[in-house]
Design a protein around this motif. Structure first.
Motif, PDB file in Angstrom:
ATOM      1  N   SER A 126      69.331  47.517  63.879  1.00  0.00           N
ATOM      2  CA  SER A 126      68.702  47.078  62.851  1.00  0.00           C
ATOM      3  C   SER A 126      69.021  45.397  62.431  1.00  0.00           C
ATOM      4  N   ALA A 127      68.498  44.966  61.262  1.00  0.00           N
ATOM      5  CA  ALA A 127      68.983  43.592  60.996  1.00  0.00           C
ATOM      6  C   ALA A 127      70.325  43.334  60.699  1.00  0.00           C
ATOM      7  N   MET A 128      70.861  44.550  59.869  1.00  0.00           N
ATOM      8  CA  MET A 128      72.476  44.426  59.815  1.00  0.00           C
ATOM      9  C   MET A 128      73.138  44.513  61.032  1.00  0.00           C
ATOM     10  N   VAL A 258      79.767  29.329  61.349  1.00  0.00           N
ATOM     11  CA  VAL A 258      78.622  29.098  62.060  1.00  0.00           C
ATOM     12  C   VAL A 258      77.893  30.598  62.350  1.00  0.00           C
ATOM     13  N   ALA A 259      78.485  31.468  62.625  1.00  0.00           N
ATOM     14  CA  ALA A 259      78.139  32.816  63.166  1.00  0.00           C
ATOM     15  C   ALA A 259      77.546  33.607  61.935  1.00  0.00           C
ATOM     16  N   VAL A 260      78.477  33.421  60.574  1.00  0.00           N
ATOM     17  CA  VAL A 260      77.851  34.051  59.669  1.00  0.00           C
ATOM     18  C   VAL A 260      76.484  33.471  59.026  1.00  0.00           C
ATOM     19  N   ALA A 261      76.520  32.089  59.128  1.00  0.00           N
ATOM     20  CA  ALA A 261      75.372  31.512  58.929  1.00  0.00           C
ATOM     21  C   ALA A 261      74.190  31.974  59.601  1.00  0.00           C
ATOM     22  N   THR A 262      74.503  32.048  60.997  1.00  0.00           N
ATOM     23  CA  THR A 262      73.470  32.225  62.004  1.00  0.00           C
ATOM     24  C   THR A 262      73.138  33.740  61.945  1.00  0.00           C
ATOM     25  N   ALA A 263      73.914  34.398  61.531  1.00  0.00           N
ATOM     26  CA  ALA A 263      73.747  36.022  61.157  1.00  0.00           C
ATOM     27  C   ALA A 263      72.707  36.198  59.750  1.00  0.00           C
ATOM     28  N   ALA A 264      72.842  35.364  58.900  1.00  0.00           N
ATOM     29  CA  ALA A 264      72.101  35.207  57.522  1.00  0.00           C
ATOM     30  C   ALA A 264      70.797  34.698  57.852  1.00  0.00           C
ATOM     31  N   ALA A 265      70.575  33.768  58.853  1.00  0.00           N
ATOM     32  CA  ALA A 265      69.137  33.277  58.793  1.00  0.00           C
ATOM     33  C   ALA A 265      68.764  32.842  59.955  1.00  0.00           C
ATOM     34  N   GLY A 266      69.303  33.392  61.033  1.00  0.00           N
ATOM     35  CA  GLY A 266      69.020  32.928  62.423  1.00  0.00           C
ATOM     36  C   GLY A 266      69.578  31.557  62.936  1.00  0.00           C
TER      37      GLY A 266
END
Length: 344
Positions: A126-128, A258-266
Motif C-alpha cells: 500500500s501507499a503507507m 530526507v526519507a520522511v520527505a520522500t515518503a510523504a511526497a515522492g
C-alpha cells in the motif's frame, strides 16, 4: 558579515547578524503569503482574506471544507517537505564541504526510491507500506555510503564520489524494478517517482510533522558544532567538538528527514541542492544557515507547486517536474561557477 550585540537587563549579551535576521523574517513572510495564495487557488477560488478568516474559524461551511480538508493538508505537506529537504541538504553540504553534497546527488534520494519501489513492485504494498520502504531504503543507503566513505574520518570529496557511484547503481536498480513490474505496479511506481503533492491529506502530514518537530530542532541545536565541522576535523576537535558522534547524529537526522520527505511526497529533486545555496547567498552569513535553508526549501516547493498547477493552463504538472527543470538549470550554473573558481 556585519554583526551586532544585543544586551539584556540581566547582563547577558546576544550577537546577531541583522541581514541574516531580516532574511529569516522575509522568508517566513513569503512562506506564509505563498501558502495563503496556494490555499485559495483552485476550481473554487477563495480570496486571501477569506482564507485567513477560515483558518481562524470564521469561514463558511463550503470554505471550511475547501480550505481545511482539501487544500491545507497539501500546503502543509509542501511546507514541511521543503523544510526537511532544505535542512537535509544544508547538513550534507556542510559535512562534505561541497555545494554538490546534496542528498539527491549522492544517492540518498535514490535509496529511498529503491525502498519504495521494492515494496510496490515486489510486494504490491500500500501507499503507507511504500512510505515505510522509502524510509528503510534511505537509512540503509546512508549507512552504506557512510561506511564506504569513512577512512580515518569523512573527507568531503570522498563522500561525494562514493555517493555519486551509489546513486548510479541505485538508478540502475530502479530501472530494473520498473522492468520487472506489471503494468499497474509500473504505473504506480512511475507516478510515485515523479514526485507529487496531489491527493496529499492529513495521513501524510502527521507522520511528517512529528518527525520534523523532533529532528529539525535536533539539527538546529547542533548548528554551532556543524559550523565548526566545516573548518575541518582537526579544528573541530581543538574547539571541543566530538566530531564522529556529532557527524553521525547530524547525518542520521538528515537522512531521516530526507526519507520522511520522500515518503510523504515522492522524490522531489534538487530542492535539497539549491535551498541551502540560495539561503547562504541571501543571508551572506557563514556556516550552514540551517533555519534559512529550511524556510528557503519551503518557499521553493510552494512556488514550484503553484507553478505546476497554474502556469500551464488546465494541464497540471507534478511538482517534481518543475523542481527538476529549475534545479537542473541551477545545477548547471553551479557547475560552471565551481569550474571557473577552480574547485572542480
Amino acid at each position: 558579515m556585519t554583526t551586532k550585540t544585543l544586551r539584556t537587563g540581566g547582563g547577558l549579551s546576544l550577537r546577531y547578524a541583522p541581514r541574516a535576521a531580516l532574511s529569516l523574517v522575509a522568508l517566513l513572510v513569503v512562506t506564509l503569503a505563498v501558502a495563503v495564495v496556494l490555499i485559495g487557488s483552485g476550481d473554487f477560488p477563495v480570496p486571501p482574506g477569506d482564507v485567513v478568516a477560515t483558518l481562524l474559524g470564521d469561514g463558511t461551511p463550503v470554505q471550511e471544507f475547501a480550505v481545511m480538508e482539501l487544500r491545507l493538508p497539501r500546503v502543509l505537506v509542501a511546507v514541511f517537505v521543503g523544510a526537511a529537504l532544505g535542512v537535509g541538504g544544508a547538513v550534507f553540504q556542510s559535512i562534505s564541504r561541497n555545494p554538490l553534497g546534496s542528498p539527491d546527488v549522492i544517492g540518498f534520494g535514490q535509496g529511498a526510491t529503491v525502498g519504495a519501489l521494492g515494496v510496490i513492485v515486489l510486494f504490491q504494498g500500500s501507499a503507507m507500506a511504500a512510505a515505510g520502504g522509502a524510509v528503510v531504503g534511505a537509512l540503509v543507503t546512508g549507512t552504506a555510503i557512510y561506511l564506504l566513505a569513512w577512512k580515518r574520518g569523512i573527507h568531503g570529496y570522498r563522500l561525494v564520489l562514493v555517493g555519486i557511484g551509489a546513486a548510479a547503481m541505485l538508478t540502475a536498480v530502479i530501472h530494473y524494478l520498473i522492468t520487472k513490474a506489471d503494468l499497474v505496479d509500473a504505473t504506480r511506481a512511475t507516478v510515485w517517482m515523479t514526485g507529487s503533492l496531489d491527493g496529499r491529506d492529513w495521513a501524510q502530514f502527521w507522520p511528517l510533522f512529528a518527525v520534523s518537530c523532533v529532528l529539525i530542532p535536533l539539527v538546529l541545536g547542533h548548528g554551532r558544532a556543524l559550523r565548526m565541522l566545516e573548518m575541518g576535523d582537526d579544528s573541530a576537535y581543538a574547539l571541543g567538538v566530538r566530531v564522529e558522534r556529532t557527524r553521525i547524529v547530524l547525518m542520521g537526522s538528515a537522512v531521516l528527514l530526507v526519507a520522511v520527505a520522500t515518503a510523504a511526497a515522492g522524490p522531489i529533486v534538487f530542492v535539497s541542492l539549491s535551498a541551502p545555496q540560495l539561503a547562504r547567498r541571501l543571508t551572506r552569513a557563514p556556516g550552514p544557515n540551517l533555519a534559512a535553508s529550511a524556510l528557503m526549501g519551503s518557499v521553493l516547493l510552494l512556488v514550484a507547486d503553484w507553478t505546476a498547477t497554474h502556469a500551464f493552463g488546465e494541464r497540471q504538472l507534478p511538482v517534481g517536474v518543475v523542481t527538476g527543470v529549475l534545479g537542473g538549470c541551477y545545477l548547471l550554473w553551479l557547475l560552471v561557477t565551481e569550474r571557473k573558481a577552480g574547485r572542480i
